[in-house]
Enzyme design. Structure first.
Site, PDB file in Angstrom:
ATOM      1  N   ILE A 148       8.007 -19.378  15.416  1.00 59.47           N
ATOM      2  CA  ILE A 148       7.797 -20.405  16.439  1.00 59.47           C
ATOM      3  C   ILE A 148       7.946 -21.716  15.664  1.00 59.47           C
ATOM      4  O   ILE A 148       7.014 -22.175  15.015  1.00 59.47           O
ATOM      5  CB  ILE A 148       6.411 -20.291  17.103  1.00 59.47           C
ATOM      6  CG1 ILE A 148       6.255 -18.935  17.797  1.00 59.47           C
ATOM      7  CG2 ILE A 148       6.215 -21.433  18.097  1.00 59.47           C
ATOM      8  CD1 ILE A 148       4.865 -18.678  18.353  1.00 59.47           C
ATOM      9  N   PRO A 149       9.149 -22.298  15.690  1.00 56.98           N
ATOM     10  CA  PRO A 149       9.502 -23.367  14.742  1.00 56.98           C
ATOM     11  C   PRO A 149       8.948 -24.748  15.091  1.00 56.98           C
ATOM     12  O   PRO A 149       9.685 -25.681  15.409  1.00 56.98           O
ATOM     13  CB  PRO A 149      11.028 -23.350  14.779  1.00 56.98           C
ATOM     14  CG  PRO A 149      11.366 -22.894  16.151  1.00 56.98           C
ATOM     15  CD  PRO A 149      10.289 -21.908  16.521  1.00 56.98           C
ATOM     16  N   CYS A 150       7.633 -24.895  14.975  1.00 55.34           N
ATOM     17  CA  CYS A 150       7.024 -26.194  15.242  1.00 55.34           C
ATOM     18  C   CYS A 150       7.444 -27.227  14.198  1.00 55.34           C
ATOM     19  O   CYS A 150       7.292 -28.425  14.425  1.00 55.34           O
ATOM     20  CB  CYS A 150       5.507 -26.070  15.333  1.00 55.34           C
ATOM     21  SG  CYS A 150       4.728 -25.342  13.905  1.00 55.34           S
ATOM     22  N   HIS A 151       8.021 -26.769  13.095  1.00 52.90           N
ATOM     23  CA  HIS A 151       8.501 -27.723  12.083  1.00 52.90           C
ATOM     24  C   HIS A 151       9.683 -28.541  12.595  1.00 52.90           C
ATOM     25  O   HIS A 151      10.013 -29.566  12.016  1.00 52.90           O
ATOM     26  CB  HIS A 151       8.871 -26.996  10.780  1.00 52.90           C
ATOM     27  CG  HIS A 151       9.988 -26.011  10.918  1.00 52.90           C
ATOM     28  ND1 HIS A 151       9.770 -24.703  11.312  1.00 52.90           N
ATOM     29  CD2 HIS A 151      11.324 -26.143  10.732  1.00 52.90           C
ATOM     30  CE1 HIS A 151      10.938 -24.070  11.357  1.00 52.90           C
ATOM     31  NE2 HIS A 151      11.896 -24.924  11.010  1.00 52.90           N
TER      32      HIS A 151
END
Length: 185
Positions: A153-156
């Site tokens: 879950i690429p919150c970056h």
């Protein structure tokens, strides 16, 4: 009157209840320090990044206080291999079956995050707009901060409106490295 026979410990009482949430996990070294990957029978429920294995396990325990945590490298070896492969070559993507646990709003934010392609970033305001015209960027930022599944879950990939890096649970330097690697890929 109390029946003292019912107060004695039954050996079956000490076994794991059938409904207990059992999470298998492993911690390994990676180019960003250490990574912990945990899975339930439904899928990967946590990917945590850090510098200290013990701290990562404590973080996992804090995120899943009712779960029984079992160090079990064989159970998560394919998931760990996927994470390490993604870190080595982000263009290949990270395809894992996930067990996303959060509020309905958090899960909606996380699903939108998963739609952001590698190499692209969006602002908190833009992401909020994808959800609803009434969504607030701070609520979106809070959902990003609660994300227990780094990388998958690429919150970056979420940045400030001016493009500056902000708030990453696992450190701004890791966020910068991930964004740069994905942009090159």
């Amino acid at each position: 009157m109390i029946n003292t026979g019912t107060l004695r410990s039954d050996p079956q009482e000490n076994t794991v209840p059938a409904t207990a949430d059992v999470l298998s996990y492993a911690v390994t070294n990676c180019e960003l320090g250490k990574v912990l990957v945990a899975r339930s029978p439904k899928g990967v429920c946590s990917i945590l990044l850090g510098d200290d294995a013990e701290v990562l396990v404590e973080d996992l325990a804090g995120r899943f206080p009712q779960a029984i945590l079992v160090p079990n490298e064989p159970a998560v070896k394919d998931d760990v291999a996927g994470v390490l492969g993604y870190l080595a070559k982000p263009s290949g993507g990270l395809q894992l079956t996930l067990d996303m646990r959060g509020t309905p709003f958090q899960r909606r934010v996380w699903e939108k995050l998963r739609a952001i392609p590698a190499g692209r970033t969006v602002s908190y305001t833009e992401l909020a707009g994808w959800l609803s015209p009434l969504s607030h960027p701070r609520a979106v930022a809070t959902a990003c901060a609660a994300n227990p599944v780094a990388l998958a879950i690429p919150c970056h990939r979420v940045v400030r409106g001016n493009g500056a890096l902000a708030g990453y649970r696992w450190g701004i330097e890791r966020k910068r490295i991930l964004i740069e690697k994905e942009a090159r890929a």
